[in-house]
Design an enzyme around this catalytic site. Structure first.
Site, PDB file in Angstrom:
ATOM      1  N   TYR A  25      -2.431  -0.399  -9.749  1.00 24.23           N
ATOM      2  CA  TYR A  25      -3.037   0.924  -9.863  1.00 24.23           C
ATOM      3  C   TYR A  25      -3.613   1.286 -10.952  1.00 24.23           C
ATOM      4  O   TYR A  25      -4.402   2.137 -11.159  1.00 24.23           O
ATOM      5  CB  TYR A  25      -1.979   2.109  -9.808  1.00 24.23           C
ATOM      6  CG  TYR A  25      -0.979   1.974  -8.654  1.00 24.23           C
ATOM      7  CD1 TYR A  25      -1.268   2.479  -7.347  1.00 24.23           C
ATOM      8  CD2 TYR A  25       0.181   1.340  -8.491  1.00 24.23           C
ATOM      9  CE1 TYR A  25      -0.609   2.210  -6.071  1.00 24.23           C
ATOM     10  CE2 TYR A  25       1.227   1.467  -7.337  1.00 24.23           C
ATOM     11  CZ  TYR A  25       0.721   1.829  -6.235  1.00 24.23           C
ATOM     12  OH  TYR A  25       1.442   1.836  -5.064  1.00 24.23           O
ATOM     13  N   ASN A  76      -3.371  12.744  -1.680  1.00 22.66           N
ATOM     14  CA  ASN A  76      -2.818  11.449  -2.125  1.00 22.66           C
ATOM     15  C   ASN A  76      -1.100  11.760  -2.079  1.00 22.66           C
ATOM     16  O   ASN A  76      -0.721  11.888  -2.967  1.00 22.66           O
ATOM     17  CB  ASN A  76      -3.350  10.656  -3.204  1.00 22.66           C
ATOM     18  CG  ASN A  76      -2.682   9.307  -3.297  1.00 22.66           C
ATOM     19  OD1 ASN A  76      -1.686   8.989  -2.706  1.00 22.66           O
ATOM     20  ND2 ASN A  76      -3.185   8.720  -4.450  1.00 22.66           N
ATOM     21  N   HIS A  82       3.445   7.511   4.535  1.00 24.89           N
ATOM     22  CA  HIS A  82       3.732   6.483   5.720  1.00 24.89           C
ATOM     23  C   HIS A  82       5.026   7.180   6.168  1.00 24.89           C
ATOM     24  O   HIS A  82       5.576   6.660   7.410  1.00 24.89           O
ATOM     25  CB  HIS A  82       4.002   5.353   4.919  1.00 24.89           C
ATOM     26  CG  HIS A  82       3.107   4.860   4.095  1.00 24.89           C
ATOM     27  ND1 HIS A  82       1.765   4.671   4.628  1.00 24.89           N
ATOM     28  CD2 HIS A  82       3.196   4.806   2.676  1.00 24.89           C
ATOM     29  CE1 HIS A  82       0.809   4.243   3.471  1.00 24.89           C
ATOM     30  NE2 HIS A  82       1.727   4.278   2.209  1.00 24.89           N
ATOM     31  N   ASP A  89       2.103  17.833   9.881  1.00 26.21           N
ATOM     32  CA  ASP A  89       2.130  19.155  10.545  1.00 26.21           C
ATOM     33  C   ASP A  89       1.742  20.194   9.701  1.00 26.21           C
ATOM     34  O   ASP A  89       0.975  20.962  10.290  1.00 26.21           O
ATOM     35  CB  ASP A  89       3.844  19.282  11.056  1.00 26.21           C
ATOM     36  CG  ASP A  89       3.967  18.750  12.452  1.00 26.21           C
ATOM     37  OD1 ASP A  89       3.355  18.062  12.830  1.00 26.21           O
ATOM     38  OD2 ASP A  89       5.343  18.680  12.547  1.00 26.21           O
ATOM     39  N   HIS A 102      -6.253   7.148  -1.233  1.00 31.13           N
ATOM     40  CA  HIS A 102      -5.351   6.149  -1.833  1.00 31.13           C
ATOM     41  C   HIS A 102      -6.339   5.282  -2.729  1.00 31.13           C
ATOM     42  O   HIS A 102      -7.284   4.977  -2.602  1.00 31.13           O
ATOM     43  CB  HIS A 102      -5.039   5.288  -0.674  1.00 31.13           C
ATOM     44  CG  HIS A 102      -4.263   5.904   0.394  1.00 31.13           C
ATOM     45  ND1 HIS A 102      -2.879   6.337  -0.098  1.00 31.13           N
ATOM     46  CD2 HIS A 102      -4.594   6.259   1.610  1.00 31.13           C
ATOM     47  CE1 HIS A 102      -2.569   6.955   1.536  1.00 31.13           C
ATOM     48  NE2 HIS A 102      -3.463   7.107   2.147  1.00 31.13           N
ATOM     49  N   ILE A 103      -5.636   5.105  -3.815  1.00 31.05           N
ATOM     50  CA  ILE A 103      -6.238   4.343  -4.952  1.00 31.05           C
ATOM     51  C   ILE A 103      -6.429   2.985  -4.864  1.00 31.05           C
ATOM     52  O   ILE A 103      -7.445   2.535  -4.947  1.00 31.05           O
ATOM     53  CB  ILE A 103      -5.140   4.536  -6.203  1.00 31.05           C
ATOM     54  CG1 ILE A 103      -5.161   6.019  -6.867  1.00 31.05           C
ATOM     55  CG2 ILE A 103      -5.805   3.394  -7.445  1.00 31.05           C
ATOM     56  CD1 ILE A 103      -4.182   6.077  -7.783  1.00 31.05           C
ATOM     57  N   ARG A 113       2.557  -0.114   4.781  1.00 28.90           N
ATOM     58  CA  ARG A 113       1.462   0.874   4.279  1.00 28.90           C
ATOM     59  C   ARG A 113       0.430   1.193   5.098  1.00 28.90           C
ATOM     60  O   ARG A 113      -0.614   1.833   4.972  1.00 28.90           O
ATOM     61  CB  ARG A 113       1.182   0.377   2.772  1.00 28.90           C
ATOM     62  CG  ARG A 113       2.233   0.392   1.728  1.00 28.90           C
ATOM     63  CD  ARG A 113       1.645   0.055   0.455  1.00 28.90           C
ATOM     64  NE  ARG A 113       2.533  -0.173  -0.342  1.00 28.90           N
ATOM     65  CZ  ARG A 113       3.507   0.704  -1.089  1.00 28.90           C
ATOM     66  NH1 ARG A 113       3.181   2.116  -0.986  1.00 28.90           N
ATOM     67  NH2 ARG A 113       4.061   0.355  -2.162  1.00 28.90           N
TER      68      ARG A 113
END
Length: 154
Positions: A25, A76, A82, A89, A102-103, A113
């Protein structure tokens, strides 16, 4: 007339950016990312609400709030991407643009993922651009929100 802000919502473990698995990350913190998002032209024009929670229900409450208050959502959700049908909803009830973010490139990672409940509700998905993906997402969210307003008024 003041434009509605863009909501940038961050889910589980994103408060640990810069510390948790920096080989995946990076070393940029969530505070660094927030500062960068505030520097964008979109944030100047719209304003920005930038939040993080490790609790699914809190994220859902913020999405509900965004229905009244936001021009667009950048989300994010971390690992909740997932697993959370409830976030899916809640996002489906939001009328404006939604950018899933997503990074990392989640498609180059573990198979679990590769599936996203958020993608089914999202207008667009940005992944793999690192921390810079947030600024890109904020700019695009503003562009999509402006385009949606133009489409409605014509």
């Amino acid at each position: 007339m003041t434009k509605k802000p863009i909501y940038v919502l961050n889910g589980t473990n994103l408060n640990l950016l810069g510390e948790r698995e920096p080989h995946i990350y990076g070393y940029t913190t969530l505070a660094d990312i927030e500062a960068r998002c505030h520097e964008t032209g979109a944030a100047s024009a719209h304003g920005l609400v930038f939040r993080q929670s490790n609790h699914e229900g809190v994220l859902i409450d913020w999405i509900h709030e965004a229905r009244r208050e936001a021009a667009a959502i950048v989300i994010n959700a971390g690992a909740l991407t997932h697993t959370s049908i409830a976030i899916h909803d809640a996002l489906k009830a939001f009328a404006g643009p939604i950018i899933e973010l997503h990074i990392t490139n989640v498609h180059r990672r573990e198979p679990f993922r590769h599936h996203s409940y958020i993608s089914f509700a999202a207008t667009a998905v940005i992944c793999g651009l690192g921390a810079e993906g947030y600024a890109v997402a904020v700019e695009q969210a503003a562009r999509l929100a402006e385009a949606a307003k133009t489409d409605v008024s014509t």
